[in-house]
Design a protein around this motif. Sequence first.
Motif, short mmCIF file in Angstrom:
data_model
loop_
_atom_site.label_atom_id
_atom_site.label_comp_id
_atom_site.label_asym_id
_atom_site.label_seq_id
_atom_site.Cartn_x
_atom_site.Cartn_y
_atom_site.Cartn_z
N PRO A 629 0.59 -1.20 0.02
CA PRO A 629 -0.13 0.09 -0.09
C PRO A 629 0.98 1.12 -0.05
N TRP A 633 0.59 4.06 -2.97
CA TRP A 633 0.35 5.48 -2.71
C TRP A 633 1.46 6.37 -3.10
N SER A 802 -6.44 2.24 11.14
CA SER A 802 -6.08 3.07 9.97
C SER A 802 -4.66 3.57 10.10
N TYR A 805 -2.12 4.20 7.19
CA TYR A 805 -2.76 4.72 6.12
C TYR A 805 -2.83 6.21 6.39
N THR A 809 -0.90 8.99 4.17
CA THR A 809 -1.65 10.01 3.26
C THR A 809 -1.73 11.36 3.58
N VAL A 831 -9.26 10.77 5.02
CA VAL A 831 -8.55 10.24 3.78
C VAL A 831 -7.87 8.97 4.32
N GLY A 832 -7.01 8.98 5.44
CA GLY A 832 -6.51 7.82 5.84
C GLY A 832 -7.28 6.57 6.01
N TYR A 835 -8.52 5.23 2.83
CA TYR A 835 -7.38 4.65 2.08
C TYR A 835 -7.57 3.23 2.58
N VAL A 838 -9.91 0.95 1.09
CA VAL A 838 -9.66 0.71 -0.10
C VAL A 838 -8.70 -0.42 -0.15
N VAL A 839 -7.65 -0.42 0.52
CA VAL A 839 -6.51 -1.54 0.56
C VAL A 839 -7.25 -2.85 1.19
#
Length: 852
Positions: A629, A633, A802, A805, A809, A831-832, A835, A838-839
């Motif tokens: 990841p 990114w 998270s 991430y 980010t 946002v983190g 993400y 998503v991961v």
Amino acid sequence: MAPRSSLLPAARTAPRAVPFVRDLADHGDRPAVVTRHGDVSYAALAERVAAVADGLGTVRRLVLVVGTNTVESLVAYLGAVHGGHPVLLVPDGHDAALAALVAAYDPDVVLAPAGGWAVDERRPGTAHDLHPDLALLLSTSGSTGSPKLVRLSHTNLQANAESIGRYLGIRPTDRAITSLPLHYCYGLSVVHSHLARGATLVLTDLSVADACFWELFRDARCTTLAGVPYTFELLERVGFAGMDLPHLRYVTQAGGRLAPDRVRRLAELGRRAGWRLFVMYGQTEATARMAYLPPELAEDHPAAIGVPVPGGAFELAPVADQPDPAVGELVYTGPNVMLGYAEGPGDLALGRTVDVLRTGDLARRTPEGLYEIVGRRSRFAKILGLRVDPQRVEALLDRHGVAATCVGGDDDLVVAVVGTPDERRVRRLVADEVGLPPHAVRVLALAELPRLASGKPDLPALRALAATPAPAAGRDPVDDGRDPVGDGRDPVGELCRLYAQVLDRDDVTAGQSFVDLGGDSLSYVQMSVRLERELGHLPANWHTLPIAELRRAAGRPRRRRSLETSVALRAAAIVLIVGSHIPLFTVTGGAHLLLGVAGFNFARFQLTPAGRIDRLRQIGASLARIVLPTVAWIGAVMLVSDQYGPSTLLLLHSLAGPPDSATGWHFWFIEAVVYLLVGLTALLGLRRVDRLERRYPFALPLGLTALGLLGRYDVFGLDARHDLPTALVAGWLFTLGWAAARADGVRQRLLVTVAAAVTVPGFFGQPSREALVVAGLALLVWLPSVPSLGVVNRVAGVLAGSSLYIYLTHWQVYPHLRDVPLLALAASLAVGVAYAMVVDRVGRRISASTKR
């Protein structure tokens, strides 16, 4: 209850007493019993025992005692024995079994817990003709409710206690913890043998899977631990090999066959740690023990039961149809052989009806003079005309890595396996070895094997399960069909489904733990928060407990919620990192604290009891979940800006620069963790280091911390000249977190705390930053959890899960919103988290695709 007209004349002869019970007072003020609530001396115990004996009167009566691991139950049992009354000892918590035995044997007195300790005197005299030698009645092989009982004499009890004390070398200074039930002959033999030697009993009903058990074990300075095979399965899961137990002298094992490779591993562990392993063999019919394997022979002869106990002897009786002439039925003689069986109250008048004990086990004698069990006559089954030994089948499957319990059906052999076995492979292995056609081998997949209170497999219950119709197609594979709560829900099955959902696995069984299922520090957060919401309270070692054990160990839900300290620190640290970068506030040190937390989690999730290769695979998987990841990114950012270069993309900025980059340092923390994991993978890949870590789980990370301090203090001046990567300069925080996870007991926790308090100050030259790191590490060491609220748990769980991430980010988020700091913080966190989702989704799709 009114006396019955059929009462027999009272026996006026002086009752016999078991010498070690009669002479308790001879040990004076030595501690006889230790509990969490206080100690009882031998003199005080003798007084209480004598009071019970006096209360029961001089007429010998049949006394039923409910055996629990409590002082009251112990006193009741010893008091009845001291008074010469035959005791029927039964387990607690089995109301149906208790009612069946009361109906079958009509005891004169019942001593049982009932909001305290109650005496139910069912008649003033006795309704029975009791043989003068009869002292104790026990169910066979730990079974409950069966009217068939073993009749034991006063001589049996004294002889076996003396014999065990002799070959174990029990000292008056020894302290044995009650890791087994009092009503079980093995657990009772621990009590007898230690009281006979003036040693101390540490009474508890806690499981070895409970952290409080080990706190009591250390606080009481226990020297002895007894276990059945299932006990040792639990010990592996709770990290027994890494525990600091300075007073432990020896470990005993009985109650069933322990696999030879496990015997060898335990013997090796004991040799390194300074304690001895006694593998023992016995039956209730022999008042517990018949053989023991001298500890010095365990590593070379792990399959043997050893030699007869002092005072006993073996012979091998020929068995018809046995192809190997060296194999015969093991027959035992000795003063501990029972008087015989009782199948009803009329049999209590019988004297000795048995002189030798035919064990039913098939054995051979090795050239070294050791006896070795190779099968069991009574478990032989005749299937399709072929004589099959289930124990031989179990041993065969064990050699192929399949733990199974087998019972013979009418037309097939039932092979019970915990989990989701490859049924076709199991059938083929058994068919090829035994000669049965595959259709005659039925594999029964269970979430949990039914067990007796002693920990042995419950074969009658297994046969009953095998006789029930197979579940309908489409039924959840983790549901074994039982409803332990009686409300239509299977709580263990619910937990299995929760584990399967969080870990994205379809092979979850009740016998596995979070660590067994490959859980890591990322999934740990989500799992712990959801479990805390489900169970209300989590024990500190929940991640190593089998799912079936977890619900029991969690206890009743608490009104006050709590949050695991490592989760709380991860959530708080990532907020401090982002908020200080904006800056909304300036509270630095969060990233270095996370480095310590990373080491803490490394020890818990990567350094499992699994083999070396499996460990390396787990570390490799964790590296992939960090690196992929991150590279994805950074690569995406490079497509739309020139903020980063190739060295950043490849996570090599700390090594390759360029040194004048204004943004390349952004990912120093991720690079440090990756470098440390790669270095430790190489180190632990060495067999010698792997063995060293298992032998010295606390000392090794502490030694690595000392080595890492060379970089922290720049002893050789390399950092000043070459600008060493953070992994070398701050890596000692990672290994200190590792040591914190392995700290066992107050002294080791104190050592980690002092190390942090001494080495962190001066590292940054910023007292507030250093105080944050020291305080965080101290919390990690001393507090498994912190008080919290349900809503806080949910938010902290999301942020902690998270955190990687968010860190990754936030560099691209907050610079655009600096004018509104609170919004910048909220957007960076959001946002983190997005993400991370998503991961997770991509990972699950890849996993599903791979499975297809």
